[in-house]
Write an enzyme that holds these catalytic residues in place. Sequence first.
Site, PDB file in Angstrom:
ATOM      1  N   GLU A 192       7.288  57.031 -20.546  1.00  0.00           N
ATOM      2  CA  GLU A 192       6.470  56.179 -21.033  1.00  0.00           C
ATOM      3  C   GLU A 192       4.865  56.717 -21.079  1.00  0.00           C
ATOM      4  O   GLU A 192       4.070  55.807 -21.113  1.00  0.00           O
ATOM      5  CB  GLU A 192       6.423  54.908 -20.326  1.00  0.00           C
ATOM      6  CG  GLU A 192       5.760  54.983 -18.773  1.00  0.00           C
ATOM      7  CD  GLU A 192       6.663  55.662 -17.754  1.00  0.00           C
ATOM      8  OE1 GLU A 192       6.171  55.516 -16.458  1.00  0.00           O
ATOM      9  OE2 GLU A 192       7.735  56.362 -17.828  1.00  0.00           O
ATOM     10  N   ILE A 247       2.326  53.630 -19.529  1.00  0.00           N
ATOM     11  CA  ILE A 247       2.687  52.170 -19.384  1.00  0.00           C
ATOM     12  C   ILE A 247       2.781  51.659 -17.944  1.00  0.00           C
ATOM     13  O   ILE A 247       3.725  52.206 -17.183  1.00  0.00           O
ATOM     14  CB  ILE A 247       3.686  51.530 -20.203  1.00  0.00           C
ATOM     15  CG1 ILE A 247       3.658  51.879 -21.563  1.00  0.00           C
ATOM     16  CG2 ILE A 247       4.020  50.188 -19.972  1.00  0.00           C
ATOM     17  CD1 ILE A 247       4.960  51.684 -22.483  1.00  0.00           C
TER      18      ILE A 247
END
Length: 190
Positions: free
Chosen positions: A126, A84
């Site tokens: 992430e 991300i």
Amino acid sequence: RTLGVILIGPCERPIPHWREIGRTIALITSVVISRATVLREQKMLAKTDGLTGLMNRMHLLARVHELLAVEPGPRTIGFFLFDIDHFKRYNDTNGHLPGDELLKSLSQLLRENIREDELVGRYGGEEFIMVMPNSDRDGALMAAERIRSLIARTPFPHAEKQPGGHVSVSGGISVWPMDGSDVDTLLRKA
């Protein structure tokens, strides 16, 4: 394996303390069932990421090794490793609980939108990984773009505070056996 046997049947003569015996049998049975439930949950936790519910890195990579070892296995395997964008900023701006919610929501989106033969897991933090059996370079690129654009179009909470006004991901692909013969090399190339 057999954990125990309970026999219940008619008796020729009265059994003293039959109620206590029944309670003891019920207690032992409940302990066995409880332990079996805990064991099942522990096995599930060993394979899945506790926050996202996706396969964890270790289990996903074990599945990849199984794919590589099976005969006849897939002709090719595509890997899409991505993370991300600006996740630290998302956490710093919105807090860690909304950051966890973003990870959960994105994971649910992935689960709902991968194809039947594809695997997806949380690689760490992430970072996520998608594994695509029988996918060549073009197929892996198309799948990566499908996931990237899906995430960019999804109205995640607080997305407007992110650069570009939406949550985005960046990543790369690699394909076995063209980009490497072992998983470490393939992940490094992705």
